[in-house]
Design a protein around this motif. Sequence first.
Motif, PDB file in Angstrom:
ATOM      1  N   TRP A 299      -1.407  -1.128  -4.261  1.00 51.11           N
ATOM      2  CA  TRP A 299      -2.567  -1.838  -3.697  1.00 51.11           C
ATOM      3  C   TRP A 299      -3.859  -1.329  -4.322  1.00 51.11           C
ATOM      4  O   TRP A 299      -4.013  -0.127  -4.563  1.00 51.11           O
ATOM      5  N   ILE A 300      -4.761  -2.262  -4.612  1.00 52.57           N
ATOM      6  CA  ILE A 300      -6.143  -1.916  -4.914  1.00 52.57           C
ATOM      7  C   ILE A 300      -7.028  -2.774  -4.034  1.00 52.57           C
ATOM      8  O   ILE A 300      -6.670  -3.915  -3.693  1.00 52.57           O
ATOM      9  N   ASP A 301      -8.163  -2.234  -3.615  1.00 51.36           N
ATOM     10  CA  ASP A 301      -9.061  -3.004  -2.772  1.00 51.36           C
ATOM     11  C   ASP A 301      -9.738  -4.096  -3.594  1.00 51.36           C
ATOM     12  O   ASP A 301     -10.107  -3.869  -4.763  1.00 51.36           O
TER      13      ASP A 301
ATOM     14  N   LYS B  15       0.829  -1.210   0.000  1.00 49.36           N
ATOM     15  CA  LYS B  15       0.000   0.000   0.000  1.00 49.36           C
ATOM     16  C   LYS B  15       0.864   1.261   0.000  1.00 49.36           C
ATOM     17  O   LYS B  15       0.549   2.238  -0.688  1.00 49.36           O
TER      18      LYS B  15
END
Length: 626
Positions: free
Chosen positions: A621-623, A616
Motif C-alpha cells: 500500500w501507498i497513500d 497494507k
Amino acid sequence: MQSQKYHFCDSYFQYRRNKTVPVKVGNITIGGDSPIRIQSMTTTNTLDTDATVNQSIKIAQAGGELVRITTQGRREAINLKSIKESLTRSGCEVPLVADVHFNPSAADIAAQLIEKVRINPGNFTGGAKKFRQIEADSEEDRAGMDQIRQKLIPFINQCKKHYTAIRIGVNHGSLSDRIMSKYGDTPQGMVESCMEYLRICREEQFNDVVLSIKSSNTRVMVHTVRLLVHRMREENMHFPLHLGVTEAGSGEDGRLKSAVGIGALLIDGIGDTIRVSLTEPPENEIPVAGMLVHYMGEKANHSPIAETNPQHYSPCSYVKRQSHPVMGIGGDNAVAVMSDLRGTEPKNIRFTTPPEIVVCTPDQLNLLPDNLSNAIKLLDHRSCSTDLNQKVAPLCSINDDWHQIHEPAFVEITYPDLTDDNVMRLRTKNNIVLILKSNNLNSTAEQRAFFMAMQNLGLTHPVIIHGHYEDKSSDDFQLKAATDKGLLFLDGYGDGLSLAASQIEPDQVVQTSLGILQASRVRFSKTEFISCPGCGRTLFDIQKTSQQIREKTSHLKGLKIAIMGCIVNGIGEMADADYGYVGAGPGRISLFRNRELIRKSIPEDQAVNELVDLIKSYGDWIDPVE
C-alpha cells in the motif's frame, strides 16, 4: 517462403477470414460465410424468469444475436423452458445458450430445451479441483479420460437428437487436475483440454461445435487461440471460434483490454462470434462488440502488402524483438509514449502522466509544462538546433538527409520505404529512432511486415509505432487504436507508441496509449483490475463493489487486483493477480493473495475495507497523492 511453425491463418499480409464449418444455432448460423456474431450474457438469477427475460430482451434490442444464461444446476436448466417460452411470447427469438460448469445432468436437460449449451472441459467432469498431481498415462489418467467419455457421449447424443449446438469453452482459470499435471497452466494445456473433447465429438460424428479459449491475460488468450487454430488445422478440423477476454473489467480499461485481445485475432481473420465481457449492464457490451466487427469489415479490401519471410515471427509465445537503445528508447527501456503537440494551444498542453517524447514547434518549446522537462522534444530538423542537454532532437522524414546528422535523430518511415538505399543508410547510422507510420487500411499487417523485414535484415534500430486517427468520439478512437496496435505489442514488436488524434485532448491520447500498453502487457502504469462481468452465480453487486474497490485502490501503480463473482473460474483467473476479492456465498466474500486464501467468508459490508487492510499488511500500500 519458409514454412511457419505455427501457421494459424492463411496470410500474415492479407486480411482473409479463417474458413470454418457453419454451425446452426436456432435462427442464426455461426461460422461458414456468416457474419461475425455478437453476444452477451445475463447477470440475473436464472430462477427469476421475469428478470432474465427482461435482460435478454435488452441484449437482443441492443443488437445481441445470442444470449448466454448461467445454468448452475437442474432447477436452473429446467427453468430455461419458461424463459424460452416467455421470450417467444414477447416476440424475441434470440437463441439462448446455457452456461454449464460442474453439472453434466444440467447440460443434458438444457440440450433438450434451448439452442446451444456451453460446457467447460475443466469443470464438466471430476467436480471441483483438488490440485492433485496425476501421472501421465497412469491408471488414474486413463480413468479420467474414460469418465469424460461416459459423461460427454450421452450429452452429445442429446444434442444430436434435439439439434442443439455445443460450445466447448476452455478458461485459463479452470483446467482439470489431469491437464494441469501434464502441461501446467499453459497455452498447450488449454489447447489440449479443448482438443480432448473435440476429438470425441468428431468420433461421434457430431459437428455442431463452437470453440472458445479465454483468459483475462490478453497475451495468453491471443497466443492460445492461435495455437488452437494451428492444432485444429493439423488434425483437419475447422470449427468456428468464439472470442473474448474474460474479466476485462469496466469503463475505458475494459474496452481497451477487450479491443486488444479480440482485435488481435480478428485482424488475422480468426473469430466467428465475440463477446466483450464488461463489469457493466450486459447490454453495454453490444455496441463495443459491434464497433469492433464494423471496424474489421473496413479492412477487408486493403491495398496489397509485400510479403516477407516470417522466419523470426513467434505467434504462439512472447518473444521481444531485440533493439539497441537510442536516447533511452529501445533496448531494455520501458516502452515509451510519444505525443504530437503541433497545432495544440499551449494552454491545452497538460498531462496527468507525461509522455517520454513530444513533437512540438519552436514557439511551443519554452511554453511546455514543467512535468515535460525530462521529455525528449522533437523539432522539425529544418528548425532544430540539437541540444542533447535539453533533450532536443531533430525529426526527419525518410527522404531527408538524416544520415548526415551526427547527433541522434528520429526518422519517420513506412514499410514501402524500406528500400535498398534506405537500408544501406540505416546500416551506416545506428543512433536513429524510427517512427513507423502506415497509409494502408490494414496498418497492423503492414507494420508487422516491417518488423519481420527489419529482423530479416538484422536491423535493430528502436521503432516507435505510429497510428493516425480522425475520430471525434474518444470511444471510437480508443477502440480503433487498441485494435490496430495491440497485436504488435503482444507479438513483441515496438519500443514506443505514438497516437495522433487531433480531435481528442492530448492528455486523453496519452492515457489511451498507456492503457493500450497495459492491456498488451508491456508496460504497467496503473492498477490492473481483473474484474468479471457477473452472472447468475454472483451473489453480490459486482458493479457497485468494483467501483468501490477502484476508488480506493486505483492509485496503486502496477498492482493487480481481481474482483470475481464466484469461485467457478475466480481462483484460476487470479493467476496473474496480487490480490483477489471473490464471492463465497450470499453476502460473504473471501480474500486471496497470490491465489492463497487469506481471509474466508467475510461479511460483504466489511470486505472492501478488509481488502485494503490486507494490501497494507503485506506492504503493497501507498497513500494516494492529494
